[in-house]
Write a protein that holds these residues in place. Sequence first.
Motif, short mmCIF file in Angstrom:
data_model
loop_
_atom_site.label_atom_id
_atom_site.label_comp_id
_atom_site.label_asym_id
_atom_site.label_seq_id
_atom_site.Cartn_x
_atom_site.Cartn_y
_atom_site.Cartn_z
N UNK A 96 -32.86 50.18 14.36
CA UNK A 96 -32.39 51.57 14.27
C UNK A 96 -31.02 51.65 13.61
N UNK A 97 -30.15 50.69 13.88
CA UNK A 97 -28.84 50.68 13.24
C UNK A 97 -28.98 50.52 11.73
N UNK A 98 -29.90 49.66 11.30
CA UNK A 98 -30.14 49.47 9.87
C UNK A 98 -30.60 50.78 9.22
N UNK A 99 -31.53 51.45 9.85
CA UNK A 99 -32.05 52.72 9.32
C UNK A 99 -30.93 53.75 9.22
N UNK A 100 -30.14 53.88 10.29
CA UNK A 100 -29.04 54.84 10.30
C UNK A 100 -28.00 54.48 9.24
N UNK A 101 -27.72 53.17 9.08
CA UNK A 101 -26.79 52.75 8.03
C UNK A 101 -27.29 53.17 6.65
N UNK A 102 -28.58 53.02 6.42
CA UNK A 102 -29.16 53.42 5.13
C UNK A 102 -29.04 54.93 4.93
N UNK A 103 -29.29 55.70 5.98
CA UNK A 103 -29.13 57.15 5.89
C UNK A 103 -27.68 57.53 5.64
N UNK A 104 -26.75 56.80 6.26
CA UNK A 104 -25.34 57.07 6.05
C UNK A 104 -24.93 56.77 4.61
N UNK A 111 -26.80 57.04 2.00
CA UNK A 111 -27.30 58.17 1.20
C UNK A 111 -26.41 59.40 1.39
N UNK A 112 -25.97 59.62 2.63
CA UNK A 112 -25.07 60.74 2.90
C UNK A 112 -23.76 60.58 2.14
N UNK A 113 -23.25 59.37 2.09
CA UNK A 113 -21.99 59.10 1.39
C UNK A 113 -22.10 59.39 -0.10
N UNK A 114 -23.33 59.29 -0.63
CA UNK A 114 -23.53 59.57 -2.06
C UNK A 114 -24.01 61.00 -2.31
N UNK A 115 -23.90 61.86 -1.29
CA UNK A 115 -24.20 63.27 -1.48
C UNK A 115 -25.58 63.73 -1.03
N UNK A 116 -26.35 62.86 -0.41
CA UNK A 116 -27.69 63.21 0.05
C UNK A 116 -27.79 63.17 1.57
N UNK A 154 -29.33 67.09 7.38
CA UNK A 154 -28.66 68.15 8.13
C UNK A 154 -28.16 67.63 9.47
N UNK A 155 -28.94 66.77 10.13
CA UNK A 155 -28.56 66.20 11.43
C UNK A 155 -29.54 65.10 11.80
N UNK A 156 -29.17 64.33 12.82
CA UNK A 156 -30.07 63.37 13.44
C UNK A 156 -30.25 63.83 14.88
N UNK A 209 -30.72 54.85 34.74
CA UNK A 209 -30.89 55.08 33.31
C UNK A 209 -31.23 53.77 32.61
N UNK A 210 -32.14 53.87 31.65
CA UNK A 210 -32.54 52.69 30.88
C UNK A 210 -32.18 52.94 29.43
N UNK A 211 -31.37 52.06 28.88
CA UNK A 211 -31.01 52.17 27.48
C UNK A 211 -29.91 53.16 27.21
N UNK A 212 -29.48 53.17 25.97
CA UNK A 212 -28.43 54.08 25.53
C UNK A 212 -28.59 54.29 24.03
N UNK A 213 -28.21 55.44 23.56
CA UNK A 213 -28.25 55.67 22.12
C UNK A 213 -26.84 55.85 21.56
N UNK A 214 -25.84 55.46 22.32
CA UNK A 214 -24.45 55.59 21.91
C UNK A 214 -24.15 54.80 20.64
N UNK A 215 -24.87 53.70 20.40
CA UNK A 215 -24.60 52.86 19.24
C UNK A 215 -24.77 53.63 17.93
N UNK A 216 -25.59 54.68 17.94
CA UNK A 216 -25.83 55.47 16.73
C UNK A 216 -24.52 56.05 16.21
N UNK A 217 -23.64 56.45 17.12
CA UNK A 217 -22.39 57.09 16.72
C UNK A 217 -21.46 56.15 15.96
N UNK A 218 -21.69 54.84 16.05
CA UNK A 218 -20.91 53.87 15.28
C UNK A 218 -21.40 53.82 13.84
N UNK A 219 -22.63 54.28 13.60
CA UNK A 219 -23.26 54.14 12.28
C UNK A 219 -23.39 55.46 11.53
#
Length: 73
Positions: free
Chosen positions: A12-20, A22-27, A30-32, A50-60
């Motif tokens: 998931x971090x890899x996918x979010x990094x790739x989306x970021x 694209x965002x950095x290049x203007x694409x 709207x949101x995740x 609670x099981x798991x966390x999605x906080x790591x997304x905010x780093x990417x």
Amino acid sequence: FQNVDVEGEEIHSYIIDQLQERANSGNELAYISLVEPRVQASWDIAKENQVGSNEFILKHWKGKVIRAGTYVH
């Protein structure tokens, strides 16, 4: 990204990094949208249950994030 284990976090971090990139290049998306592991249906889950966390997304992802409870099947 609910209940993400270490391997899932890597993927998931890899996918979010790739989306970021694209965002950095203007694409930018709207949101995740993320499902919060702290919510089950319409009630909060106790911290110790609670099981798991999605906080790591905010780093990417630097864009907008919408967080909501789990979806009822």
